[in-house]
Motif scaffolding. Structure first.
Motif, PDB file in Angstrom:
ATOM      1  N   TRP A   1     -10.495  -1.331  -8.814  1.00 24.74           N
ATOM      2  CA  TRP A   1     -10.496  -2.624  -8.129  1.00 24.74           C
ATOM      3  C   TRP A   1     -11.911  -3.153  -7.934  1.00 24.74           C
ATOM      4  O   TRP A   1     -12.108  -4.376  -7.860  1.00 24.74           O
ATOM      5  CB  TRP A   1      -9.789  -2.496  -6.782  1.00 24.74           C
TER       6      TRP A   1
ATOM      7  N   ARG B   1       0.832  -1.206   0.000  1.00 23.96           N
ATOM      8  CA  ARG B   1       0.000   0.000   0.000  1.00 23.96           C
ATOM      9  C   ARG B   1       0.864   1.252   0.000  1.00 23.96           C
ATOM     10  O   ARG B   1       0.560   2.236  -0.685  1.00 23.96           O
ATOM     11  CB  ARG B   1      -0.918  -0.023   1.229  1.00 23.96           C
TER      12      ARG B   1
ATOM     13  N   LEU C   1       0.315  -5.421 -11.101  1.00 23.25           N
ATOM     14  CA  LEU C   1       0.774  -5.165  -9.738  1.00 23.25           C
ATOM     15  C   LEU C   1       2.144  -5.789  -9.505  1.00 23.25           C
ATOM     16  O   LEU C   1       3.028  -5.181  -8.895  1.00 23.25           O
ATOM     17  CB  LEU C   1      -0.250  -5.711  -8.732  1.00 23.25           C
TER      18      LEU C   1
ATOM     19  N   TRP D   1      -0.394   4.305  -7.721  1.00 22.88           N
ATOM     20  CA  TRP D   1      -0.838   3.348  -8.733  1.00 22.88           C
ATOM     21  C   TRP D   1      -2.076   2.598  -8.257  1.00 22.88           C
ATOM     22  O   TRP D   1      -3.039   2.429  -9.018  1.00 22.88           O
ATOM     23  CB  TRP D   1       0.281   2.368  -9.058  1.00 22.88           C
ATOM     24  N   ILE D   2      -2.073   2.157  -7.018  1.00 23.97           N
ATOM     25  CA  ILE D   2      -3.210   1.401  -6.481  1.00 23.97           C
ATOM     26  C   ILE D   2      -4.482   2.240  -6.524  1.00 23.97           C
ATOM     27  O   ILE D   2      -5.552   1.765  -6.912  1.00 23.97           O
ATOM     28  CB  ILE D   2      -2.908   0.946  -5.041  1.00 23.97           C
ATOM     29  N   GLU D   3      -4.382   3.516  -6.159  1.00 23.07           N
ATOM     30  CA  GLU D   3      -5.570   4.377  -6.107  1.00 23.07           C
ATOM     31  C   GLU D   3      -6.095   4.731  -7.501  1.00 23.07           C
ATOM     32  O   GLU D   3      -7.232   5.180  -7.636  1.00 23.07           O
ATOM     33  CB  GLU D   3      -5.252   5.650  -5.323  1.00 23.07           C
TER      34      GLU D   3
ATOM     35  N   ILE E   1      -8.193  -5.654  -1.995  1.00 22.64           N
ATOM     36  CA  ILE E   1      -7.728  -4.270  -2.160  1.00 22.64           C
ATOM     37  C   ILE E   1      -8.908  -3.311  -2.230  1.00 22.64           C
ATOM     38  O   ILE E   1      -8.887  -2.233  -1.633  1.00 22.64           O
ATOM     39  CB  ILE E   1      -6.844  -4.151  -3.417  1.00 22.64           C
TER      40      ILE E   1
ATOM     41  N   GLN F   1      -6.458   2.541  -9.959  1.00 22.26           N
ATOM     42  CA  GLN F   1      -7.035   1.362 -10.602  1.00 22.26           C
ATOM     43  C   GLN F   1      -8.479   1.132 -10.157  1.00 22.26           C
ATOM     44  O   GLN F   1      -8.878   1.508  -9.057  1.00 22.26           O
ATOM     45  CB  GLN F   1      -6.197   0.114 -10.274  1.00 22.26           C
TER      46      GLN F   1
END
Length: 737
Positions: A43, A31, A60, A37-39, A102, A41
């Motif tokens: 999910w 995280r 990922l 990058w995670i935010e 996620i 996408q």
């Protein structure tokens, strides 16, 4: 500011809740390292789309490779490598599970951020996150640990008794084998005395171990009654609250640990009693305590095991359509839905197939509902051991589907006063569990379900699900809407804020909730304990409007989710403001100051109002006709704000929107949300759509002609302005909502 940066600025109390989100399923290192990058996408979609989840899982891993190679710290680089390997083992065959994990973490982060914006937590959330609950769980850990330690010590005591008995048995048989002529010798008399002492000691140890067993069994009985059962009920209650948008449901692994350790202790005591029974066969005597006390202890142990295992059969995931993952407990006929059950007792002895059968509306009294359904697809499945959940037995039904029963002569069941979305149904699960000579019939059921036949019934169904799970913890009160209880405004407002956290990413603040209260309750809005009826919330129309309060609010949620999410999450939409309050806020502001609010007369509409100051000192307010989903499908809302024009008295159209309330320059507020113009590949003149309104006082000018309802390109506008006659009827005009 990114969501993760906002999280890091929270106070310690809230950071502890964030810390609880992250474990081996989704380490916080990931995280932290891949925050941006995670935010970026999607999910939520990936969680229900296997192919998309596989692509995102691969991406990922690629992102992790990049971060790991850029890391200068050797130890951190090593840890990242281990994490990457663990993720590959865990999610390669089921990447959608990773996407769900996620998605859930990000949603819960948003909920925690939302609660931080409020002056205090609501009563429901406060009760779920109290320090008392954490202390209670610590006490439970300690108590289960003490019981396990006591049972382990009893194992050693039973082994000691066995060794002592073997020694006695050997000496006794040796004495018996002596010649009868030697039995009166002093040595023989001494041996007999020693054997008597050994038997007395053995009798003492047998009584001692049985007494200790009795104490431990009573302790387990009290543990199950006073703590374990309430903890299970508490988890089930938290599952209800999580289902309607409340705090993330956690604690099942902890609960499974308590159930498993308690069951292991009981099974170990059962084996110890079996061992004592074997010892009696070899050596017994008058007033032997084992034959006297063992049967009663065995019955109590079996009774406790029976009830422990029976209560450990739970619905881990309530029935839910994959197409609407955030609205569980609503099932549409003909659409597949999923559900999952788990056995919280993890036992290595269970190595056979445990079949679980699902039944819809099992034992439902006749005449209770007007419609009846049956499961169209296979309703039996075998429980498997899950590696990623510490080896528990579970089964997930992924392809269940309902079909309505046909009625003879077209006559349905009892036609009652309840609407389709108020009829409650349930899904039952049954299995037969056999272990160590015990046969236990397992049964559990889902929370009450709402069955719909058309997606238009979804809002009404979700209102029913929210009302039920907010106001009762009964697992199967299918007659609930025959006489639904009232909710206090403090309860209801908290749940409504959760809906915005869940579906729109940003909950409601105190002011917005206060404005909603005025909309629903009028003069009683300031009373947090004011009772709101089910009918007023969901069935009765708002005075003067053709829709109910909930239908109005749900349409706004849909509008935000599909068309306004970036603007909403920047807190630029004031939202729930009456026209009177709006004018009070704007009247003393700079000309061109505007605010964004939801329409009170249109379902799912948003409008903006700006203020003008006339030369004579008059203050004028202009509101544009609300933008609904149909209009917003053509142009992003931020671009509408940027390009909006008003035609007035033949003057060249201009954008009257200058400052977002209270005084933020429009481009400063919305600049990063504007759509970038595409790069020029061909030598064409660039064009873009412009939303235009005609000011009412322009009706007598040559520009009183027709403009396509929204929006047009500059070239189109100039051409129409010069050559065509406009008709005001379809012009997007300043509007009083």
């Amino acid at each position: 500011m990114s969501q993760w940066k906002q999280i890091q600025q929270l106070e310690i109390r809230l950071l502890e809740h964030v810390d609880y989100l992250y474990d081996d399923n989704f380490p916080m290192d990931i995280r932290q390292g891949l925050a941006s990058w995670i935010e970026s996408q999607d999910w939520d979609t990936a969680a229900t789309d296997e192919s998309m989840a596989a692509v995102m899982f691969s991406n990922l891993l690629t992102q992790l490779d990049r971060v790991r190679l850029d890391e200068q710290n050797f130890l951190q680089r090593h840890n990242m490598k281990i994490i990457q390997q663990q993720l590959q083992v865990k999610y390669t065959t089921n990447p959608a599970v990773m996407a769900k994990v996620i998605s859930t973490c990000l949603r819960e982060e948003r909920r925690i951020l939302s609660s931080a914006c409020m002056q205090e937590q609501g009563p429901l959330e406060k009760s779920l996150q109290s320090s008392v609950a954490f202390e209670r769980q610590k006490n439970m850990d300690n108590r289960v640990g003490i019981i396990r330690g006591s049972v382990q010590l009893m194992d050693q005591a039973v082994k000691y008794i066995e060794d002592m008995q073997d020694d006695f048995d050997f000496r006794y048989k040796t004495l018996q084998s002596r010649d009868s002529t030697d039995r009166n010798s002093d040595m023989m008399k001494q041996e007999v005395t020693r054997l008597q002492e050994m038997l007395n000691r053995l009798d003492f140890k047998r009584k001692e171990i049985l007494s200790k067993m009795d104490v431990v069994v009573k302790e387990i009985d009290d543990l199950m009654t006073s703590q374990l059962s309430p903890e299970l009920q508490d988890w089930k209650r938290r599952q209800q609250i999580a289902a309607i948008g409340g705090p993330l449901l956690t604690g099942l692994e902890q609960l499974q640990g308590w159930f498993t350790l308690t069951a292991q202790s009981l099974f170990q005591i059962k084996r110890q009693l079996d061992k004592l029974g074997e010892l009696v066969v070899k050596v017994t005597y008058e007033c032997d305590p084992i034959p006297l006390q063992k049967p009663q202890l065995e019955e109590r142990v079996k009774y406790l095991l029976y009830h422990l295992i029976k209560s450990s059969f739970v619905v881990e995931k309530q029935p839910c359509m994959p197409t609407h993952p955030q609205k569980p407990l609503i099932i549409k006929t003909g659409v597949q839905f999923t559900t999952k059950v788990r056995l919280l007792v993890k036992l290595p002895e269970v190595d056979y197939q445990l079949k679980v059968k699902t039944t819809f509306d099992k034992d439902l009294p006749p005449g209770r509902v007007s419609r009846q359904f049956f499961i169209l697809t296979n309703n039996t499945k075998v429980m498997d051991i899950e590696d990623y959940s510490n080896g528990c037995l579970s089964v997930e039904f992924r392809h269940l589907q309902l079909k309505e029963k046909k009625y003879i002569n077209g006559t349905k069941g009892n036609e009652g006063l309840l609407s389709v979305t108020e009829e409650l149904h349930s899904l039952s699960f049954e299995a037969c569990f056999t272990v160590q000579g015990l046969t236990i019939d397992l049964e559990t059921c889902s929370l009450p379900l709402v069955v719909i036949s058309n997606v238009s019934q979804l809002p009404g169904g979700w209102a029913s699900v929210m009302w039920y799970n907010l106001l009762t913890d009964e697992p199967r009160n299918l007659a609930f809407f025959g006489n639904p209880p009232r909710a206090t405004w403090s309860q209801l407002s908290e749940v409504l804020s959760w809906q915005f956290s869940t579906f729109a990413g940003q909950g409601l603040n105190k002011d917005q909730l206060s404005m909603l209260g005025e909309k629903l309750l009028g003069q009683h809005a300031s009373c947090s304990d004011y009772q709101v009826s089910w009918s007023k919330f969901s069935k009765e129309n708002i005075p003067g409007k053709p829709f109910s309060f909930w239908m109005w609010l749900d349409s706004i949620l849909e509008l935000i989710k599909k068309h306004l999410l970036p603007v909403w999450n920047e807190n630029y939409i004031m939202g729930f403001v009456s026209k009177e309050t709006e004018r009070t806020l704007l009247k003393d502001r700079e000309p061109g100051t505007f605010l964004l609010r939801f329409s009170e007369s249109h379902l799912g509409g948003i409008t903006f109002t700006w203020v003008e100051h006339k030369d004579n000192g008059e203050v004028k307010f202009n509101s544009v006709e609300p933008y609904t989903k149909n209009r917003l499908s053509a142009l992003p809302f931020a671009d509408i704000i940027r390009d909006y024009k008003v035609i007035s008295d033949g003057v060249v159209p201009e954008n009257p929107l200058k400052f977002l309330y209270p005084d933020i320059p429009k481009d400063e507020a919305f600049g990063r949300l504007y759509n970038c113009q595409p790069s020029k590949v061909h030598p064409y003149i660039p064009s873009h759509l412009i939303p235009i309104s005609v000011h009412p006082d322009a009706s007598s000018s040559p520009l009183s002609c027709r403009s396509p309802e929204p929006p047009m390109t500059p070239g189109e506008f100039n051409m129409l302005n010069e050559h065509l006659c406009f008709d005001l009827d379809t012009m997007s005009s300043p509007y009083s909502d």
